[in-house]
Scaffold this active site. Structure first.
Site, PDB file in Angstrom:
ATOM      1  N   GLU A  25      30.074  36.798  42.100  1.00  0.00           N
ATOM      2  CA  GLU A  25      31.226  37.690  41.969  1.00  0.00           C
ATOM      3  C   GLU A  25      31.254  38.684  43.122  1.00  0.00           C
ATOM      4  OE1 GLU A  25      32.286  38.473  37.447  1.00  0.00           O
ATOM      5  OE2 GLU A  25      30.161  38.908  37.848  1.00  0.00           O
ATOM      6  N   TYR A  57      55.440  55.906  42.936  1.00  0.00           N
ATOM      7  CA  TYR A  57      54.680  54.756  42.453  1.00  0.00           C
ATOM      8  C   TYR A  57      54.241  53.829  43.571  1.00  0.00           C
ATOM      9  CZ  TYR A  57      59.510  53.001  42.057  1.00  0.00           C
ATOM     10  OH  TYR A  57      60.821  52.688  42.280  1.00  0.00           O
ATOM     11  N   GLU A  77      34.757  48.410  33.217  1.00  0.00           N
ATOM     12  CA  GLU A  77      34.881  49.723  32.579  1.00  0.00           C
ATOM     13  C   GLU A  77      34.760  50.835  33.622  1.00  0.00           C
ATOM     14  OE1 GLU A  77      33.255  46.924  29.385  1.00  0.00           O
ATOM     15  OE2 GLU A  77      33.030  47.184  31.553  1.00  0.00           O
ATOM     16  N   LYS A 102      40.519  40.964  34.088  1.00  0.00           N
ATOM     17  CA  LYS A 102      39.637  40.138  34.922  1.00  0.00           C
ATOM     18  C   LYS A 102      39.845  38.680  34.501  1.00  0.00           C
ATOM     19  CE  LYS A 102      34.816  39.933  36.409  1.00  0.00           C
ATOM     20  NZ  LYS A 102      33.475  40.521  36.249  1.00  0.00           N
TER      21      LYS A 102
END
Length: 134
Positions: A25, A57, A77, A102
């Protein structure tokens, strides 16, 4: 907070990052999808029709993407926490709900999505604790 807040939502923001606990990863990276919902008062922007009276934005999206592409973290998290801090850095934002998806998580079974959602408030609004109690 007793008053109802207006909401500004940015959904499906995609960026490639290198977050995760597994070596591949960190090495190969993967796509992350971010949704944010900001709680703020949009009354002034509605009356003035001025960009200066709201959250830009486009600039927010750039800042969020920079975090996703930035320093690798083990957990989504922790990534969500960093993204919430970016949102709350905007002076008008009183509340930020951040979801990090994810979709390519290393799970050896078919699945649609893995996501975490956190809600944080501006410290002034939450009495010093930015975590919202559910």
């Amino acid at each position: 907070m007793s008053e109802e807040l207006d909401r500004l939502r940015l959904s499906g923001l995609r960026a490639r990052g290198f977050h995760g606990v597994l070596e591949h990863e960190r090495r190969e990276g993967q796509d992350f999808v971010v949704d944010v919902e900001l709680g703020l008062d949009l009354g002034e922007a509605g009356r003035s029709d001025a960009l200066a009276d709201t959250v830009h934005y486009g600039e927010l999206a750039e800042a969020l993407v920079a975090v996703v592409r930035g320093e690798p973290l083990d957990l989504i998290e922790a990534l969500a926490e960093r993204l919430a801090r970016v949102c709350l850095a905007e002076p008008r934002v009183r509340r930020a709900e951040v979801t990090v998806h994810k979709p390519q998580a290393p799970i050896p079974h078919a699945f649609d999505d893995v996501a975490v959602t956190i809600v944080r408030r501006n410290e002034k609004e939450a009495g010093g604790d930015p975590r919202e109690q559910a």
